[in-house]
Motif scaffolding. Structure first.
Motif, mmCIF file in Angstrom:
data_model
loop_
_atom_site.group_PDB
_atom_site.id
_atom_site.type_symbol
_atom_site.label_atom_id
_atom_site.label_comp_id
_atom_site.label_asym_id
_atom_site.label_seq_id
_atom_site.Cartn_x
_atom_site.Cartn_y
_atom_site.Cartn_z
ATOM 1 N N LEU A 84 66.435 5.337 8.595
ATOM 2 C CA LEU A 84 65.797 6.591 9.022
ATOM 3 C C LEU A 84 66.153 6.881 10.480
ATOM 4 N N SER A 85 66.488 8.123 10.755
ATOM 5 C CA SER A 85 66.887 8.520 12.110
ATOM 6 C C SER A 85 65.674 8.628 13.031
ATOM 7 N N ASP A 86 65.934 8.698 14.330
ATOM 8 C CA ASP A 86 64.862 8.908 15.306
ATOM 9 C C ASP A 86 64.145 10.230 15.026
ATOM 10 N N SER A 87 64.903 11.230 14.608
ATOM 11 C CA SER A 87 64.316 12.529 14.274
ATOM 12 C C SER A 87 63.384 12.399 13.066
ATOM 13 N N ASP A 88 63.814 11.649 12.036
ATOM 14 C CA ASP A 88 62.949 11.422 10.866
ATOM 15 C C ASP A 88 61.641 10.765 11.290
ATOM 16 N N LEU A 89 61.749 9.754 12.160
ATOM 17 C CA LEU A 89 60.551 9.039 12.598
ATOM 18 C C LEU A 89 59.646 9.923 13.452
ATOM 19 N N ALA A 90 60.234 10.770 14.296
ATOM 20 C CA ALA A 90 59.427 11.702 15.097
ATOM 21 C C ALA A 90 58.686 12.669 14.177
ATOM 22 N N ASN A 91 59.348 13.110 13.115
ATOM 23 C CA ASN A 91 58.699 14.016 12.164
ATOM 24 C C ASN A 91 57.561 13.323 11.434
ATOM 25 N N ILE A 92 57.788 12.101 10.973
ATOM 26 C CA ILE A 92 56.730 11.353 10.285
ATOM 27 C C ILE A 92 55.558 11.102 11.227
ATOM 28 N N ALA A 93 55.846 10.762 12.474
ATOM 29 C CA ALA A 93 54.786 10.524 13.462
ATOM 30 C C ALA A 93 53.967 11.791 13.691
ATOM 31 N N SER A 94 54.630 12.946 13.733
ATOM 32 C CA SER A 94 53.895 14.215 13.888
ATOM 33 C C SER A 94 53.017 14.499 12.682
ATOM 34 N N TYR A 95 53.542 14.217 11.490
ATOM 35 C CA TYR A 95 52.734 14.405 10.279
ATOM 36 C C TYR A 95 51.504 13.504 10.306
ATOM 37 N N LEU A 96 51.675 12.246 10.700
ATOM 38 C CA LEU A 96 50.536 11.328 10.757
ATOM 39 C C LEU A 96 49.476 11.806 11.747
ATOM 40 N N ALA A 97 49.911 12.446 12.815
ATOM 41 C CA ALA A 97 48.973 12.948 13.818
ATOM 42 C C ALA A 97 48.279 14.236 13.380
ATOM 43 N N HIS A 98 48.951 15.018 12.534
ATOM 44 C CA HIS A 98 48.431 16.337 12.140
ATOM 45 C C HIS A 98 48.603 16.561 10.633
ATOM 46 N N PRO A 99 48.044 15.707 9.777
ATOM 47 C CA PRO A 99 48.342 15.822 8.342
ATOM 48 C C PRO A 99 47.810 17.080 7.666
ATOM 49 N N ALA A 100 46.844 17.736 8.264
ATOM 50 C CA ALA A 100 46.232 18.896 7.618
ATOM 51 C C ALA A 100 46.695 20.223 8.206
ATOM 52 N N THR A 101 47.800 20.228 8.944
ATOM 53 C CA THR A 101 48.240 21.466 9.576
ATOM 54 C C THR A 101 49.719 21.691 9.293
ATOM 55 N N THR A 102 50.262 22.769 9.868
ATOM 56 C CA THR A 102 51.684 23.093 9.738
ATOM 57 C C THR A 102 52.253 23.316 11.132
ATOM 58 N N ASP A 103 53.574 23.370 11.226
ATOM 59 C CA ASP A 103 54.220 23.651 12.514
ATOM 60 C C ASP A 103 53.795 25.015 13.052
ATOM 61 N N VAL A 104 53.735 26.012 12.181
ATOM 62 C CA VAL A 104 53.340 27.360 12.613
ATOM 63 C C VAL A 104 51.925 27.338 13.174
ATOM 64 N N ASP A 105 50.998 26.653 12.506
ATOM 65 C CA ASP A 105 49.624 26.587 13.018
ATOM 66 C C ASP A 105 49.562 25.889 14.375
ATOM 67 N N ARG A 106 50.344 24.847 14.565
ATOM 68 C CA ARG A 106 50.357 24.156 15.862
ATOM 69 C C ARG A 106 50.805 25.110 16.964
ATOM 70 N N VAL A 107 51.868 25.877 16.706
ATOM 71 C CA VAL A 107 52.384 26.808 17.712
ATOM 72 C C VAL A 107 51.380 27.934 17.962
ATOM 73 N N LEU A 108 50.791 28.466 16.909
ATOM 74 C CA LEU A 108 49.829 29.559 17.096
ATOM 75 C C LEU A 108 48.571 29.082 17.819
ATOM 76 N N ASP A 109 48.100 27.874 17.526
ATOM 77 C CA ASP A 109 46.952 27.331 18.266
ATOM 78 C C ASP A 109 47.292 27.187 19.747
ATOM 79 N N TRP A 110 48.498 26.695 20.036
ATOM 80 C CA TRP A 110 48.947 26.581 21.426
ATOM 81 C C TRP A 110 49.009 27.952 22.083
ATOM 82 N N ALA A 111 49.582 28.938 21.385
ATOM 83 C CA ALA A 111 49.718 30.282 21.955
ATOM 84 C C ALA A 111 48.354 30.903 22.241
ATOM 85 N N GLU A 112 47.385 30.675 21.342
ATOM 86 C CA GLU A 112 46.038 31.198 21.584
ATOM 87 C C GLU A 112 45.422 30.594 22.843
ATOM 88 N N GLN A 113 45.664 29.315 23.070
ATOM 89 C CA GLN A 113 45.133 28.687 24.278
ATOM 90 C C GLN A 113 45.873 29.175 25.518
#
Length: 178
Positions: A84-113
């Motif tokens: 598994l590549s470093d990119s694969d592991l970074a993606n899995i780590a992000s999923y583990l941190a945010h399993p109930a969300t999506t990339d779009v929701d993360r960006v929109l939450d950031w933009a709202e703040q």
């Protein structure tokens, strides 16, 4: 009449994107790609979503791709995942941190703040005509079509304005803890 905040918003976004190009941190992990990778490589043993009670050590990998790499290297039953590549592991780590969300929701939450005067009150993410989007007071919308971000101010009568890529905004969101 164009809104007075539009040039400032575009400037702030351009500066944020420029700043992301020089960040020394690792590439932002994609929750969506991580969910797919976890499903392919990890789910058969760790469950989906990972079972916190059965395997609490899995959650230590949240936002920590190096810990996932170490687990792969130290657990014989995980040796098949060494490619598994470093990119694969970074993606899995992000999923583990945010399993109930999506990339779009993360960006929109950031933009709202980041832009509370423009992007409030908090809105639920919706889908229409190929866009994942949120609508805000005064007819302002931020949406994503594929991997591109768009801004729409219904008061100006124009169409959606491109803002940049989802990947670039995801780097900013992750750097801010989203």
């Amino acid at each position: 009449m164009a809104a007075h905040w539009w040039p400032r918003l575009r400037r702030d976004i351009a500066l944020a994107l420029l700043g992301s190009a020089v960040l020394a941190s690792a590439e932002a992990g994609s929750v969506d790609a991580g969910r797919r990778s976890f499903g392919l490589h990890c789910q058969s043993c760790h469950g989906s979503p990972p079972d916190k009670l059965l395997i609490p050590a899995v959650l230590k990998g949240a936002n920590a791709p190096a810990l996932i790499r170490a687990a792969i290297q130290n657990q014989s039953q995980m040796a098949r995942l060494a490619s598994l590549s470093d990119s694969d592991l970074a993606n899995i780590a992000s999923y583990l941190a945010h399993p109930a969300t999506t990339d779009v929701d993360r960006v929109l939450d950031w933009a709202e703040q980041r832009y509370p005067a423009l992007l409030s009150p908090h809105a639920a993410t919706s889908f229409a005509e190929g866009f994942l989007y949120r609508g805000y007071a005064g007819g302002v919308y931020i949406g994503f079509n594929s991997a591109q971000a768009y801004f729409l101010d219904s008061r100006t009568g124009g169409g959606p304005q491109p803002l940049g890529s989802l990947a670039a905004f995801l780097q900013q969101a992750e750097a801010a803890g989203f």
